[in-house]
Design a protein around this motif. Structure first.
Motif, short mmCIF file in Angstrom:
data_model
loop_
_atom_site.label_atom_id
_atom_site.label_comp_id
_atom_site.label_asym_id
_atom_site.label_seq_id
_atom_site.Cartn_x
_atom_site.Cartn_y
_atom_site.Cartn_z
N ALA A 63 -7.66 -3.09 -72.59
CA ALA A 63 -7.80 -2.08 -71.54
C ALA A 63 -6.68 -1.04 -71.60
CB ALA A 63 -7.80 -2.75 -70.17
N GLY A 64 -5.54 -1.45 -72.13
CA GLY A 64 -4.37 -0.56 -72.14
C GLY A 64 -4.35 0.47 -73.25
N LYS A 66 -5.09 3.66 -74.77
CA LYS A 66 -5.63 4.95 -74.29
C LYS A 66 -5.82 5.94 -75.43
CE LYS A 66 -3.17 4.34 -69.97
NZ LYS A 66 -1.90 4.64 -69.32
N GLU B 18 -2.76 -1.49 -60.25
CA GLU B 18 -2.41 -2.13 -61.53
C GLU B 18 -3.43 -1.77 -62.62
OE1 GLU B 18 -1.57 -6.32 -61.16
OE2 GLU B 18 -1.33 -6.54 -63.34
N SER B 21 -2.81 1.75 -63.78
CA SER B 21 -1.62 1.92 -64.61
C SER B 21 -1.91 1.57 -66.07
CB SER B 21 -0.46 1.06 -64.08
OG SER B 21 -0.73 -0.31 -64.33
N LEU B 22 -2.94 0.74 -66.28
CA LEU B 22 -3.31 0.38 -67.65
C LEU B 22 -4.20 1.44 -68.28
CD1 LEU B 22 -4.15 -3.39 -67.15
CD2 LEU B 22 -2.34 -2.47 -68.59
N ASN B 23 -5.23 1.87 -67.52
CA ASN B 23 -6.21 2.79 -68.09
C ASN B 23 -7.06 3.35 -66.96
OD1 ASN B 23 -8.41 3.98 -69.49
ND2 ASN B 23 -8.14 2.55 -71.19
N ARG B 25 -9.91 4.75 -67.20
CA ARG B 25 -11.34 4.77 -67.51
C ARG B 25 -11.95 3.37 -67.43
NH1 ARG B 25 -13.18 9.32 -70.77
NH2 ARG B 25 -14.58 7.93 -71.88
N PHE B 26 -11.33 2.43 -68.11
CA PHE B 26 -11.86 1.07 -68.25
C PHE B 26 -11.92 0.39 -66.87
CE2 PHE B 26 -11.99 -3.20 -70.16
CZ PHE B 26 -12.75 -2.96 -71.30
N VAL B 61 -6.26 -9.07 -62.07
CA VAL B 61 -6.40 -8.01 -63.09
C VAL B 61 -6.69 -8.64 -64.45
CG1 VAL B 61 -5.12 -6.25 -64.38
CG2 VAL B 61 -5.07 -6.25 -61.89
N LEU B 65 -10.25 -8.29 -66.56
CA LEU B 65 -10.18 -7.69 -67.90
C LEU B 65 -10.62 -8.68 -68.97
CD1 LEU B 65 -6.85 -5.66 -67.66
CD2 LEU B 65 -9.18 -4.78 -67.60
#
Lengths: 82, 309
Positions: A63-64, A66, B18, B21-23, B25-26, B61, B65
């Motif tokens: 997910a991280g 980008k 949280e 802060s990761l993405n 879009r997802f 989270v 995920l």
């Protein structure tokens, strides 16, 4: 494997999955710049990368990511010493 | 950036922050759409789901995920092979239902959280609240097969509590001891233990409830997990009184790690259920493409209330 080799392999995977010209990719290229880079395509990309480099990412890592640069950095980190 | 009232929705605020802060879009994109479309109704539900989740081992989270990426990995495989990853129930039992690393790691929490994080699951939950919950009347006795995390049972008991109904006994049967443990914990947070009776059992072998003893039934995301859906539906029909409602949710082209039976069409699923002694009362079909038109995910889900003949 050095960074240039990783970039070459990743660009080939990106080009195959998204049917795009490798030369259009930069470290800053993100999902919003590439047609079809949705969540399924994102995971398809990740599974291809994992297979190519024999590595595995967690859900949080996936997910991280980008940008293309994030992916290159992560592959480089996971393949140190391989 | 998503702005919600931190005092009113503290868990949601931290969770969304949280994820963002990761993405952005997802998953976050879906949360944004649901917030825009349903406002406080949505975030109140998200807050409830986060309250019910068991965060003792894995953070919410990480659960959502991990669950989402495991599902998407299987969907990618399905796109490439056009067949589900597993064919054998016993294999899935060993790898998933009887595997504490999976069930207590990310599976049950992650699946619970999808109800508020995946648009398709949120719409299915709204269908349940709008079309099935009103059919679960006071003093009724009902049965859910495959209760999993236990959210549907929670909603039924909460309705009984809100309406002041003295007793609405619900039974639940699930194949996994980890589901039993999880759902019992979830329900005990808010309800007295004498209001629900949860057991381990396999509807593929038997269903030990008297004929016509139940006044409502639920089989949500069940028949795609087993080899003989018709036999399971017949066993459920046997337990239900005539005219009782049966809530069914069944996806197709959805290669979850524990799905073994795919269907060719929604029509095929409807006909199968009707052939076991039910009539269709109301339905909606939800697809991933309906919410994300560009997605290559071919999942379609029948969400319906049937009535026992």
């Amino acid at each position: 494997m050095n960074r240039n080799e990783i970039v070459f392999q990743l660009n080939t995977i990106f080009a195959d999955i998204f049917n795009i010209d490798k030369s259009t990719l930069t470290d800053k290229t993100s999902a919003k710049d590439v047609d079809g880079w949705d969540s399924v395509a994102h995971v398809m990309l990740i599974t291809s990368i994992e297979k190519k480099f024999a590595i595995r990412f967690t859900g949080r890592e996936i997910a991280g990511f980008k940008t293309v640069g994030d992916l290159i950095d992560a592959v480089e980190k996971k393949t140190i010493g391989k | 950036m998503i702005n919600i009232d931190q005092k009113q929705f503290p868990r949601s605020s931290v969770f969304i922050g949280e994820l963002e802060s990761l993405n952005d879009r997802f998953i976050v994109a879906q949360i944004k759409t649901m917030l825009n479309n349903f406002g406080d109704e949505y975030v109140t539900f998200l807050e409830k789901v986060l309250f019910l989740a068991n965060t003792s081992k894995v953070s919410p989270v990480d659960s959502i995920l991990d669950y989402t990426t495991v599902f998407l990995r299987e969907q990618v495989r399905f796109q490439q092979t056009d067949s589900y990853s597993h064919e054998s129930f016993d294999e899935v039992y060993d790898e998933v239902y009887n595997n504490p690393d999976v069930m207590e790691g990310f599976y049950l929490d992650g699946l619970l959280l999808t109800q508020a994080c995946w648009e398709i699951h949120y719409h299915i939950h709204r269908f349940f609240c709008n079309h099935f919950l009103p059919r679960c009347k006071g003093k009724a006795q009902g049965l859910e097969i495959g209760f999993g995390h236990g959210l549907y049972l929670y909603e039924i008991l909460q309705q009984c509590q809100n309406k002041g109904w003295a007793r609405c006994v619900i039974y639940g049967l699930d194949i996994s001891e980890y589901s039993l443990k999880y759902a019992t914990r979830l329900l005990k947070q808010s309800f007295s233990e004498d209001l629900f009776i949860l057991k381990i059992g396999d509807i593929q072998n038997e269903l030990n409830f008297p004929e016509q003893s139940m006044e409502f039934g639920l089989m949500a995301e069940v028949i795609e997990h087993i080899h003989s859906p018709d036999q399971a539906l017949l066993r459920m029909r046997h337990c239900l009184k005539s005219d009782s409602p049966l809530y069914v949710v069944t996806p197709m082209n959805s290669n979850a790690v524990d799905h073994i039976t795919n269907f060719q069409s929604i029509d095929e699923i409807e006909k199968l259920i009707i052939s076991t002694g039910f009539v269709l009362e109301t339905k909606e079909v939800f697809s991933v493409k309906q919410f994300q038109p560009e997605s290559k995910d071919r999942t379609e889900t029948l969400c319906a209330v049937f009535r026992a003949l």
